[in-house]
Design an enzyme around this catalytic site. Sequence first.
Site, PDB file in Angstrom:
ATOM      1  N   THR A  47       0.936  -1.056  -0.272  1.00  0.00           N
ATOM      2  CA  THR A  47      -0.428   0.230  -0.260  1.00  0.00           C
ATOM      3  C   THR A  47       0.759   0.849   0.048  1.00  0.00           C
ATOM      4  OG1 THR A  47      -1.213   0.889   1.154  1.00  0.00           O
ATOM      5  CG2 THR A  47      -0.176   0.280   2.361  1.00  0.00           C
ATOM      6  N   LYS A  48       2.160   1.053   0.676  1.00  0.00           N
ATOM      7  CA  LYS A  48       2.933   2.115   0.245  1.00  0.00           C
ATOM      8  C   LYS A  48       3.336   3.092  -0.242  1.00  0.00           C
ATOM      9  CE  LYS A  48       3.650   2.292   4.841  1.00  0.00           C
ATOM     10  NZ  LYS A  48       3.094   3.153   5.930  1.00  0.00           N
ATOM     11  N   ASP A  49       2.994   2.070  -1.832  1.00  0.00           N
ATOM     12  CA  ASP A  49       2.440   2.897  -3.212  1.00  0.00           C
ATOM     13  C   ASP A  49       2.482   4.249  -3.277  1.00  0.00           C
ATOM     14  OD1 ASP A  49       4.426   0.592  -4.145  1.00  0.00           O
ATOM     15  OD2 ASP A  49       3.767  -0.181  -5.764  1.00  0.00           O
TER      16      ASP A  49
END
Length: 250
Positions: A47-49
């Site tokens: 999810t850090k993208d």
Amino acid sequence: MGEQINAYNNVLELIGNTPLIKLNRVTENIEGNFYAKVEAFNPGHSTKDRIALYILNEAEKRGIIKPGDTIIETTSGNTGFSLAMVSIIKGYDCILAVSSKSSKDKIDMLRTMGAKVYVCPANVSADDKRSYYSVAKRLHEETKGSIYINQYFNDLNIDAHYKTTGPEIWEQTKGQITHLVACSGTGGTISGTARFLKEMNPNIKILGVDAYGSVLKKYHETKEFDSEEIYPYRIEGLGKNLIPTATDLM
């Protein structure tokens, strides 16, 4: 000329719009319907993208950074990988201060992605000069033309999920979601997603998951920062020895 080729310009266009998958076996004895938002389908596998792309796009819009500048961040691995990936494509250098509890393969991957990596001891206080927070701040001060992302205290971390993850879940569940369960590290994912969902339906319950050895759970319940709660934890990317402002505890 031939027919238009149906292709993406780069992997950044693949960020977000991750699938919702029904959980069957693991929940077979529990009443209700359960779904997983599979963020591993992002090109950087987490999810850090979302925050890496969103924060750098916003910094560009505001004229804070330009190609050739340096991106600096603290990370247990996932945010660093996402920032390194986005930096390569956008033309930035990337320096990462990484917690020593990050696995060797994650650290190796960060270096493979072109990032310069400083490994910092995990079991020190946040204000210790050896902590990855302090090291990142020092590197930012020493590096001309750099920006320190500071995901723990950056409201854009929340905004990224308010504008993407929350609306996706609401649309995918047709507004039928009743509970959101998410880990709370920096707090950006759970806070931004929850903020959007509660605007749509204030009755939705938000359940945060913390690690033993972290201060977040007790602080949430008592508003007391208890340093006695802090001891080594082994979950990469989860567990905190400070209270991030990117965590909205309301």
